[in-house]
Scaffold this motif. Structure first.
Motif, PDB file in Angstrom:
ATOM      1  N   THR A   1      -0.146  -4.058  -6.779  1.00 44.26           N
ATOM      2  CA  THR A   1       0.596  -2.867  -7.449  1.00 44.26           C
ATOM      3  C   THR A   1       1.529  -2.084  -6.477  1.00 44.26           C
ATOM      4  O   THR A   1       2.541  -1.425  -6.565  1.00 44.26           O
ATOM      5  CB  THR A   1      -0.228  -1.910  -8.374  1.00 44.26           C
ATOM      6  N   ALA A   2       0.732  -1.823  -5.327  1.00 42.00           N
ATOM      7  CA  ALA A   2       1.426  -1.244  -4.279  1.00 42.00           C
ATOM      8  C   ALA A   2       2.972  -1.858  -3.497  1.00 42.00           C
ATOM      9  O   ALA A   2       3.784  -1.652  -3.360  1.00 42.00           O
ATOM     10  CB  ALA A   2       0.644  -0.987  -3.131  1.00 42.00           C
ATOM     11  N   PHE A   3       2.560  -3.375  -3.716  1.00 43.95           N
ATOM     12  CA  PHE A   3       3.660  -4.035  -3.170  1.00 43.95           C
ATOM     13  C   PHE A   3       4.800  -3.918  -4.276  1.00 43.95           C
ATOM     14  O   PHE A   3       6.008  -3.989  -3.893  1.00 43.95           O
ATOM     15  CB  PHE A   3       3.350  -5.519  -2.835  1.00 43.95           C
ATOM     16  N   PHE A   4       4.414  -4.150  -5.442  1.00 41.62           N
ATOM     17  CA  PHE A   4       5.454  -3.906  -6.623  1.00 41.62           C
ATOM     18  C   PHE A   4       6.247  -2.883  -6.483  1.00 41.62           C
ATOM     19  O   PHE A   4       7.300  -2.715  -6.690  1.00 41.62           O
ATOM     20  CB  PHE A   4       4.543  -4.227  -7.746  1.00 41.62           C
ATOM     21  N   ALA A   5       5.337  -1.482  -6.549  1.00 44.33           N
ATOM     22  CA  ALA A   5       6.013  -0.477  -6.317  1.00 44.33           C
ATOM     23  C   ALA A   5       7.097  -0.200  -5.029  1.00 44.33           C
ATOM     24  O   ALA A   5       8.272   0.259  -5.489  1.00 44.33           O
ATOM     25  CB  ALA A   5       4.946   0.830  -6.385  1.00 44.33           C
ATOM     26  N   ALA A   6       6.475  -0.825  -4.145  1.00 46.20           N
ATOM     27  CA  ALA A   6       7.506  -0.715  -2.983  1.00 46.20           C
ATOM     28  C   ALA A   6       8.668  -1.593  -3.236  1.00 46.20           C
ATOM     29  O   ALA A   6       9.891  -1.327  -2.667  1.00 46.20           O
ATOM     30  CB  ALA A   6       6.770  -1.145  -1.660  1.00 46.20           C
ATOM     31  N   GLY A   7       8.608  -2.960  -3.664  1.00 41.74           N
ATOM     32  CA  GLY A   7       9.587  -3.688  -3.938  1.00 41.74           C
ATOM     33  C   GLY A   7      10.711  -3.306  -5.087  1.00 41.74           C
ATOM     34  O   GLY A   7      11.621  -3.923  -5.070  1.00 41.74           O
TER      35      GLY A   7
END
Length: 129
Positions: A18-24
């Protein structure tokens, strides 16, 4: 591993995704970043963090328990990532399986936790087991 430990590991994995998704979201899912940055920030750094966390958690386990924990860690940090990326990139964004090639940095991370299993077992593991 107990049920609570399984839930904790999968929760950590989904939280990380989820953190990588939000950053992406602000970089076309990291496609706007130069490839060396993707290699370091999306593949190498998360793998090293995962190894460090797994080694710390395995320090007081027997070797067999540490091996099992490393395998479960690899499962919970790859299978949900792949499934969620299929849902978002493959289905929602309409890339199908082609995202495995175009978003190579994600595909690489589906493999690296499995390759890192030997390093996830702490050298401090007890000899029994």
């Amino acid at each position: 591993m107990s049920r609570a430990q399984h839930v904790q590991l999968i929760t950590m994995g989904v939280t990380m995704w989820t953190a990588f998704f939000a950053a992406g979201l602000f970089s076309d899912y990291f496609m706007d970043w130069p490839w060396p940055v993707r290699l370091v920030l999306i593949v190498a750094a998360p793998t090293l963090v995962l190894i460090a966390i797994a080694r710390r958690r395995a320090a007081r386990l027997t070797r067999e328990a540490a091996r099992s924990r490393a395998v479960w860690t690899a499962i919970y940090f790859t299978a949900p990532f792949l499934l969620l990326d299929i849902l978002y990139l493959g289905l929602h964004r309409g890339l199908g399986a082609s995202f495995l090639a175009t978003h190579w940095h994600l595909t690489a991370f589906y493999v690296t936790p499995w390759a890192a299993i030997p390093w996830m077992r702490s050298s401090a593991c007890t000899a029994s087991g």
